[in-house]
Scaffold this motif. Structure first.
Motif, PDB file in Angstrom:
ATOM      1  N   THR A 150     125.626 123.656 -28.393  1.00 54.86           N
ATOM      2  CA  THR A 150     125.560 122.276 -27.916  1.00 54.86           C
ATOM      3  C   THR A 150     124.202 121.700 -28.284  1.00 54.86           C
ATOM      4  O   THR A 150     123.335 121.504 -27.431  1.00 54.86           O
ATOM      5  N   ASP A 151     124.006 121.448 -29.570  1.00 57.04           N
ATOM      6  CA  ASP A 151     122.725 120.940 -30.040  1.00 57.04           C
ATOM      7  C   ASP A 151     122.509 119.471 -29.676  1.00 57.04           C
ATOM      8  O   ASP A 151     121.375 119.010 -29.643  1.00 57.04           O
ATOM      9  N   LEU A 152     123.557 118.745 -29.424  1.00 56.99           N
ATOM     10  CA  LEU A 152     123.450 117.320 -29.160  1.00 56.99           C
ATOM     11  C   LEU A 152     123.376 117.028 -27.667  1.00 56.99           C
ATOM     12  O   LEU A 152     123.905 117.784 -26.851  1.00 56.99           O
ATOM     13  N   GLU A 156     124.768 111.683 -27.394  1.00 55.18           N
ATOM     14  CA  GLU A 156     125.000 111.878 -28.829  1.00 55.18           C
ATOM     15  C   GLU A 156     126.384 112.454 -29.074  1.00 55.18           C
ATOM     16  O   GLU A 156     127.069 112.084 -30.033  1.00 55.18           O
ATOM     17  N   THR A 157     126.818 113.357 -28.192  1.00 58.57           N
ATOM     18  CA  THR A 157     128.166 113.908 -28.298  1.00 58.57           C
ATOM     19  C   THR A 157     129.214 112.817 -28.112  1.00 58.57           C
ATOM     20  O   THR A 157     130.233 112.787 -28.811  1.00 58.57           O
ATOM     21  N   ASP A 158     128.959 111.903 -27.174  1.00 59.99           N
ATOM     22  CA  ASP A 158     129.878 110.788 -26.962  1.00 59.99           C
ATOM     23  C   ASP A 158     129.997 109.940 -28.225  1.00 59.99           C
ATOM     24  O   ASP A 158     131.097 109.496 -28.587  1.00 59.99           O
ATOM     25  N   VAL A 159     128.883 109.720 -28.900  1.00 60.44           N
ATOM     26  CA  VAL A 159     128.887 108.924 -30.127  1.00 60.44           C
ATOM     27  C   VAL A 159     129.717 109.616 -31.205  1.00 60.44           C
ATOM     28  O   VAL A 159     130.553 108.994 -31.862  1.00 60.44           O
ATOM     29  N   VAL A 160     129.514 110.917 -31.373  1.00 56.62           N
ATOM     30  CA  VAL A 160     130.266 111.657 -32.393  1.00 56.62           C
ATOM     31  C   VAL A 160     131.747 111.682 -32.046  1.00 56.62           C
ATOM     32  O   VAL A 160     132.613 111.554 -32.924  1.00 56.62           O
ATOM     33  N   THR A 182     120.889 100.670 -30.820  1.00 59.12           N
ATOM     34  CA  THR A 182     120.765 101.963 -30.138  1.00 59.12           C
ATOM     35  C   THR A 182     121.708 102.984 -30.751  1.00 59.12           C
ATOM     36  O   THR A 182     121.343 104.165 -30.926  1.00 59.12           O
ATOM     37  N   ILE A 183     122.913 102.556 -31.107  1.00 56.10           N
ATOM     38  CA  ILE A 183     123.866 103.467 -31.743  1.00 56.10           C
ATOM     39  C   ILE A 183     123.318 103.960 -33.077  1.00 56.10           C
ATOM     40  O   ILE A 183     123.416 105.148 -33.411  1.00 56.10           O
ATOM     41  N   LYS A 184     122.708 103.061 -33.837  1.00 54.80           N
ATOM     42  CA  LYS A 184     122.124 103.456 -35.123  1.00 54.80           C
ATOM     43  C   LYS A 184     121.007 104.476 -34.928  1.00 54.80           C
ATOM     44  O   LYS A 184     120.866 105.414 -35.712  1.00 54.80           O
ATOM     45  N   THR A 185     120.229 104.301 -33.868  1.00 56.87           N
ATOM     46  CA  THR A 185     119.171 105.274 -33.568  1.00 56.87           C
ATOM     47  C   THR A 185     119.773 106.625 -33.221  1.00 56.87           C
ATOM     48  O   THR A 185     119.288 107.674 -33.675  1.00 56.87           O
ATOM     49  N   HIS A 186     120.841 106.610 -32.424  1.00 56.77           N
ATOM     50  CA  HIS A 186     121.526 107.869 -32.103  1.00 56.77           C
ATOM     51  C   HIS A 186     122.041 108.536 -33.379  1.00 56.77           C
ATOM     52  O   HIS A 186     121.956 109.768 -33.516  1.00 56.77           O
ATOM     53  N   LEU A 187     122.588 107.748 -34.305  1.00 54.48           N
ATOM     54  CA  LEU A 187     123.122 108.319 -35.540  1.00 54.48           C
ATOM     55  C   LEU A 187     122.039 109.013 -36.344  1.00 54.48           C
ATOM     56  O   LEU A 187     122.260 110.094 -36.916  1.00 54.48           O
ATOM     57  N   VAL A 188     120.873 108.410 -36.422  1.00 56.54           N
ATOM     58  CA  VAL A 188     119.763 109.028 -37.147  1.00 56.54           C
ATOM     59  C   VAL A 188     119.445 110.399 -36.554  1.00 56.54           C
ATOM     60  O   VAL A 188     119.269 111.396 -37.285  1.00 56.54           O
ATOM     61  N   ARG A 189     119.398 110.468 -35.229  1.00 56.13           N
ATOM     62  CA  ARG A 189     119.095 111.737 -34.564  1.00 56.13           C
ATOM     63  C   ARG A 189     120.216 112.746 -34.747  1.00 56.13           C
ATOM     64  O   ARG A 189     119.968 113.944 -34.945  1.00 56.13           O
ATOM     65  N   TYR A 191     122.404 112.914 -37.253  1.00 58.23           N
ATOM     66  CA  TYR A 191     122.384 113.407 -38.637  1.00 58.23           C
ATOM     67  C   TYR A 191     121.290 114.465 -38.818  1.00 58.23           C
ATOM     68  O   TYR A 191     121.501 115.492 -39.469  1.00 58.23           O
ATOM     69  N   ARG A 192     120.124 114.183 -38.243  1.00 57.98           N
ATOM     70  CA  ARG A 192     119.011 115.126 -38.393  1.00 57.98           C
ATOM     71  C   ARG A 192     119.330 116.455 -37.719  1.00 57.98           C
ATOM     72  O   ARG A 192     119.098 117.530 -38.294  1.00 57.98           O
ATOM     73  N   LYS A 193     119.861 116.413 -36.513  1.00 61.84           N
ATOM     74  CA  LYS A 193     120.162 117.637 -35.776  1.00 61.84           C
ATOM     75  C   LYS A 193     121.253 118.464 -36.447  1.00 61.84           C
ATOM     76  O   LYS A 193     121.209 119.699 -36.432  1.00 61.84           O
ATOM     77  N   LEU A 194     122.232 117.786 -37.026  1.00 61.68           N
ATOM     78  CA  LEU A 194     123.363 118.499 -37.627  1.00 61.68           C
ATOM     79  C   LEU A 194     123.139 118.815 -39.097  1.00 61.68           C
ATOM     80  O   LEU A 194     123.938 119.524 -39.709  1.00 61.68           O
ATOM     81  N   GLY A 195     122.086 118.274 -39.673  1.00 67.91           N
ATOM     82  CA  GLY A 195     121.784 118.543 -41.073  1.00 67.91           C
ATOM     83  C   GLY A 195     122.753 117.881 -42.026  1.00 67.91           C
ATOM     84  O   GLY A 195     123.109 118.450 -43.060  1.00 67.91           O
ATOM     85  N   VAL A 196     123.174 116.656 -41.700  1.00 67.78           N
ATOM     86  CA  VAL A 196     124.146 115.934 -42.524  1.00 67.78           C
ATOM     87  C   VAL A 196     123.596 114.548 -42.837  1.00 67.78           C
ATOM     88  O   VAL A 196     122.545 114.142 -42.319  1.00 67.78           O
ATOM     89  N   ASP A 197     124.328 113.812 -43.683  1.00 64.22           N
ATOM     90  CA  ASP A 197     123.836 112.479 -44.034  1.00 64.22           C
ATOM     91  C   ASP A 197     124.925 111.408 -44.010  1.00 64.22           C
ATOM     92  O   ASP A 197     124.735 110.313 -44.539  1.00 64.22           O
ATOM     93  N   ASN A 198     126.078 111.720 -43.413  1.00 59.74           N
ATOM     94  CA  ASN A 198     127.117 110.696 -43.297  1.00 59.74           C
ATOM     95  C   ASN A 198     128.004 110.998 -42.091  1.00 59.74           C
ATOM     96  O   ASN A 198     127.964 112.080 -41.515  1.00 59.74           O
ATOM     97  N   ARG A 199     128.813 110.002 -41.720  1.00 59.82           N
ATOM     98  CA  ARG A 199     129.611 110.082 -40.505  1.00 59.82           C
ATOM     99  C   ARG A 199     130.653 111.195 -40.559  1.00 59.82           C
ATOM    100  O   ARG A 199     130.845 111.950 -39.605  1.00 59.82           O
ATOM    101  N   ALA A 200     131.359 111.282 -41.700  1.00 58.65           N
ATOM    102  CA  ALA A 200     132.413 112.288 -41.817  1.00 58.65           C
ATOM    103  C   ALA A 200     131.846 113.694 -41.699  1.00 58.65           C
ATOM    104  O   ALA A 200     132.406 114.561 -41.020  1.00 58.65           O
ATOM    105  N   ALA A 201     130.721 113.933 -42.360  1.00 58.06           N
ATOM    106  CA  ALA A 201     130.102 115.254 -42.302  1.00 58.06           C
ATOM    107  C   ALA A 201     129.606 115.554 -40.892  1.00 58.06           C
ATOM    108  O   ALA A 201     129.649 116.707 -40.437  1.00 58.06           O
ATOM    109  N   ALA A 202     129.151 114.536 -40.173  1.00 58.23           N
ATOM    110  CA  ALA A 202     128.692 114.739 -38.800  1.00 58.23           C
ATOM    111  C   ALA A 202     129.840 115.195 -37.906  1.00 58.23           C
ATOM    112  O   ALA A 202     129.699 116.120 -37.104  1.00 58.23           O
TER     113      ALA A 202
END
Length: 216
Positions: A150-152, A156-160, A182-189, A191-202
């Motif tokens: 549970t890294d998020l 952040e989990t709600d957003v994903v 705020t959602i965009k800020t959550h996305l940046v975090r 992506y960084r935590k999961l080591g990805v760079d797009n929504r599908a990969a997240a």
């Protein structure tokens, strides 16, 4: 008020399958098929030339003259036309295939054997900036996880989770009573935590790690 239909390109190596898909999709008032492709390379050419709203891509192309598969076609489109949504429509539901497709840049993954409503939902979600995954695909990803993590944070989990259901940033913001910024800020975090760079990969990585409990 008349809504402009979503313009689609269908890529499949079987003529009969393409014809059936065209008839099915064009039975929906907001969907229009503007081109068909019988190979991955042709799909890339058609998509780059026509700039459709969504490309429906088969995973594997068989027969003579087939030089690339659907995943390589997705990679080429992601490089040449970032932001062009591609939804994989295939008979293959293996976790490895799903993960490879999403990591290549696909915005959705649905099965040919699934109900038409799943296909329609995936197309509309991808066009709106969301992710379109068949429920059994997400369930399979979650079911094969070993060692849950549970890294998020919960937010952040709600957003994903909302991303996995096909929501775009505005819809997520409204659902969580937050601003789009705020959602965009959550996305940046995220992506960084999961080591990805797009929504599908997240979504794929969160499911792989067992962060999402989305089994149907």
């Amino acid at each position: 008020m008349t809504t402009t239909p979503l313009r689609l390109v269908i890529a499949d190596d079987h003529t009969v399958v393409r014809a059936g898909l065209r008839a099915l999709l064009e039975g929906e008032p907001d969907l229009e098929v503007v081109a068909e492709a019988g190979s991955g390379e042709e799909a890339v050419q058609q998509a780059l030339g026509l700039a459709p709203d969504v490309v429906l891509m088969d995973l594997r192309f068989a027969g003579p003259g087939q030089n690339i598969d659907g995943i390589e076609a997705v990679r080429r489109l992601a490089a040449a036309a970032p932001g062009l949504p591609v939804v994989m429509l295939t008979s293959y539901s293996g976790r490895i295939d799903v993960v490879r497709a999403l990591e290549a840049g696909a915005r959705g993954y649905v099965l040919k054997a699934g109900p038409p409503e799943e296909l329609f939902r995936a197309v509309r979600s991808a066009a709106a900036g969301g992710i379109g995954l068949a429920p059994e695909i997400v369930g399979d990803l979650v079911g094969q996880v070993a060692g849950l993590r549970t890294d998020l944070t919960q937010r952040e989990t709600d957003v994903v989770r909302l991303m996995s259901e096909g929501h775009g940033n505005r819809s997520i913001a409204e659902s969580l009573f937050l601003s789009e910024a705020t959602i965009k800020t959550h996305l940046v975090r995220i992506y960084r935590k999961l080591g990805v760079d797009n929504r599908a990969a997240a979504v794929s990585e969160a499911a792989r790690r067992g962060i999402l409990d989305l089994a149907p």
